[in-house]
Design an enzyme around this catalytic site. Structure first.
Site: not given
Ligand code: GLP
Length: 264
Positions: A67, A136, A138, A143
């Site tokens: 993404d 959440n 995702h 989402e």
């Molecule tokens: C993000 C990304 C995801 C990521 C997730 C967790 O915003 N789009 O690919 O795995 O949320 O992020 P973190 O590892 O900083 O908790």
């Protein structure tokens, strides 16, 4: 789905990196889907270390990031382009022309998302997708409420995710983009292997919902219960709300059936 519990975030990252190297060494021209976020920092460190030790080369790999935000410059410190250079691309032999990230500044964002999806298909699909999980539930930026059959597209971010990611934007939620381009849940599900990584107490509820809750679009990561080769690799804190019995990393490594699971 196979759940493996690591003693800490380092062991989680090392196990995931070793698995990734195993996939790359086991097949020609491997296509990887790569994630960003705090969880992944240790994973890339471990992968770079294995590269430096001569365990792996990325010369023949092609990577597709999951993404990217819409509307921030590629060199913005919070962009996923910037992140990938900072943590991975600049330290390994992956040719720049073989590293793809959605263009969040494309003039026609819907076309960009479609051509990103088409490119993954034209390359023959993903061998391995490495993903994190949002608080959440995702996966990538899909989402809650995302179609579990979705493909790469433009998506709006939830307030919870924008709040969680605000730190990288100077701490103000208003600075966090409202839109992203993200691979769909279906795009990730089509990968031959999926690794879902999580560490820390803040992920415990999301992991419990994804692993032991119902399969629901309200927790997109829960669809991994339907994936034939999904590994959920989590540290003890992220596993705190699970009620089932799962293997530790050391047990998974000595499991006689492991060879079957790891088979390409
Ligand atoms: C993000 C990304 C995801 C990521 C997730 C967790 O915003 N789009 O690919 O795995 O949320 O992020 P973190 O590892 O900083 O908790």
């Amino acid at each position: 789905m196979k759940v493996v519990i690591a003693k800490d975030a380092q062991e989680m990252a090392d196990f995931a990196a070793r698995f990734t190297v195993h996939v790359i060494r086991g097949k020609d021209r491997v296509k990887l889907a790569l994630a960003t976020g705090n969880t992944m920092v240790k994973f890339y460190k471990s992968l770079v270390q294995l590269y430096r030790e001569g365990e792996v080369s990325f010369q023949d790999c092609t990577t597709f990031n999951l993404d990217e935000y819409v509307g921030i410059p590629e060199d913005h410190p919070a962009s996923f382009h910037h992140y990938m250079h900072e943590h991975f691309f600049d330290f390994v032999d992956l040719p720049a022309a073989q590293a793809f990230i959605p263009d969040g500044n494309a003039q026609h964002l819907i076309d960009e998302a479609q051509s990103y999806e088409d490119r993954i298909r034209d390359f023959g699909g993903l061998d391995l997708a490495v993903a994190g999980i949002g608080t959440n539930g995702h996966i990538a930026f899909n989402e809650p409420g995302s179609s579990l059959a979705s493909r790469t597209r433009v998506k709006g971010l939830s307030e919870e995710t924008r709040r969680n990611n605000a730190k990288a934007f100077g701490g103000t939620i208003d600075a966090v983009p409202k839109y992203v381009i993200t691979m769909g849940v279906g795009t990730v599900m089509d990968a031959h292997f999926v690794l879902l990584l999580a560490s820390g107490h803040t992920k415990a509820d999301a992991i419990a919902a994804a692993v032991e809750g119902p399969i629901t679009a309200m927790c997109p990561a829960s669809i991994l219960q339907m994936h034939p080769h999904a590994f959920v690799i989590i540290d003890r804190d992220a596993a705190a709300r699970l009620t089932g019995t799962y293997q530790l990393v050391s047990e998974a490594l000595s499991d006689p059936f492991e060879e079957y699971f790891w088979g390409l």
